[in-house]
Design a protein around this motif. Structure first.
Motif, short mmCIF file in Angstrom:
data_model
loop_
_atom_site.label_atom_id
_atom_site.label_comp_id
_atom_site.label_asym_id
_atom_site.label_seq_id
_atom_site.Cartn_x
_atom_site.Cartn_y
_atom_site.Cartn_z
N VAL A 179 21.27 -52.92 -14.63
CA VAL A 179 20.83 -52.63 -13.26
C VAL A 179 20.97 -51.14 -12.99
O VAL A 179 21.93 -50.50 -13.40
N LEU A 180 20.00 -50.60 -12.27
CA LEU A 180 20.04 -49.19 -11.91
C LEU A 180 20.68 -49.02 -10.54
O LEU A 180 20.57 -49.90 -9.67
N ARG A 181 21.30 -47.87 -10.35
CA ARG A 181 21.94 -47.57 -9.08
C ARG A 181 20.87 -47.41 -8.01
O ARG A 181 19.89 -46.69 -8.20
N PRO A 182 21.03 -48.09 -6.86
CA PRO A 182 20.03 -47.94 -5.79
C PRO A 182 20.05 -46.51 -5.25
O PRO A 182 21.09 -45.86 -5.23
N GLY A 183 18.90 -46.06 -4.83
CA GLY A 183 18.82 -44.73 -4.23
C GLY A 183 17.58 -43.98 -4.66
O GLY A 183 16.63 -44.55 -5.21
#
Length: 182
Positions: free
Chosen positions: A82-86
């Protein structure tokens, strides 16, 4: 981020070499001239030997390799952790789509130039007919491929940078329903 730097350097190197080869294909595109046989009965096209076919083919392959390296290293953006939101994730998504669009256009232009360069027309015609049309690669075909190869290089490198930035230091929070004692 050492692994990311190596991948980014590989993408840049391969794509810039592909750009250089495509520019070389632009400069060495074939030319043709009409000639008549000794008996003055037949006209035919004489093509100058060209390196554009080999240079265009190598550029085509290297643009593909650069995109494949980025796709494999980032697991095609949708698979993997999962990628960091933003902002970095949103930017990576936009750059991912843009890089694939420019990649497809670059491959199409280089392939069209490659096919045009390899195809020679009008070898022989009877003298009283219209002279043969000695077709060669259009001036902008390899040039467009080179330009889009450079756009692909920039967008793919920026995509992988943003992807790497969004990937590091993020752990998905656990969504657990706990029963704690009061």
């Amino acid at each position: 981020m050492a692994g990311s730097t190596k991948v980014l350097a590989a993408i840049l190197l391969v794509d810039l070499v592909a750009f250089g080869l495509a520019i070389g294909a632009v400069q060495s595109r074939p030319s043709a001239r009409l000639e008549t046989d000794e008996r003055q009965e037949w006209t035919y096209c004489v093509y100058r030997t060209d390196a554009a076919t080999a240079l265009g083919g190598a550029a085509l392959a290297l643009v593909f390799v650069g995109q494949a390296v980025a796709a494999a290293a980032s697991r095609c953006f949708c698979c993997g952790s999962v990628l960091r939101p933003g902002g970095a994730r949103a930017c990576a998504l936009v750059l991912f789509i843009s890089s694939w669009v420019t990649f497809v256009i670059a491959e199409a232009c280089l392939l069209a130039g490659l096919l045009q360069s390899a195809y020679h027309t009008g070898y022989r015609k009877v003298f009283f007919q219209n002279p043969p049309d000695c077709e060669t690669v259009r001036r902008g075909t390899f040039g467009a491929g080179a330009a889009f190869a450079l756009f692909t290089c920039v967008l793919t490198s920026a995509y992988y940078y943003c992807f790497s930035k969004a990937r590091i230091y993020y752990h998905r929070p656990e969504a657990a329903i706990g029963m704690t004692p009061l």
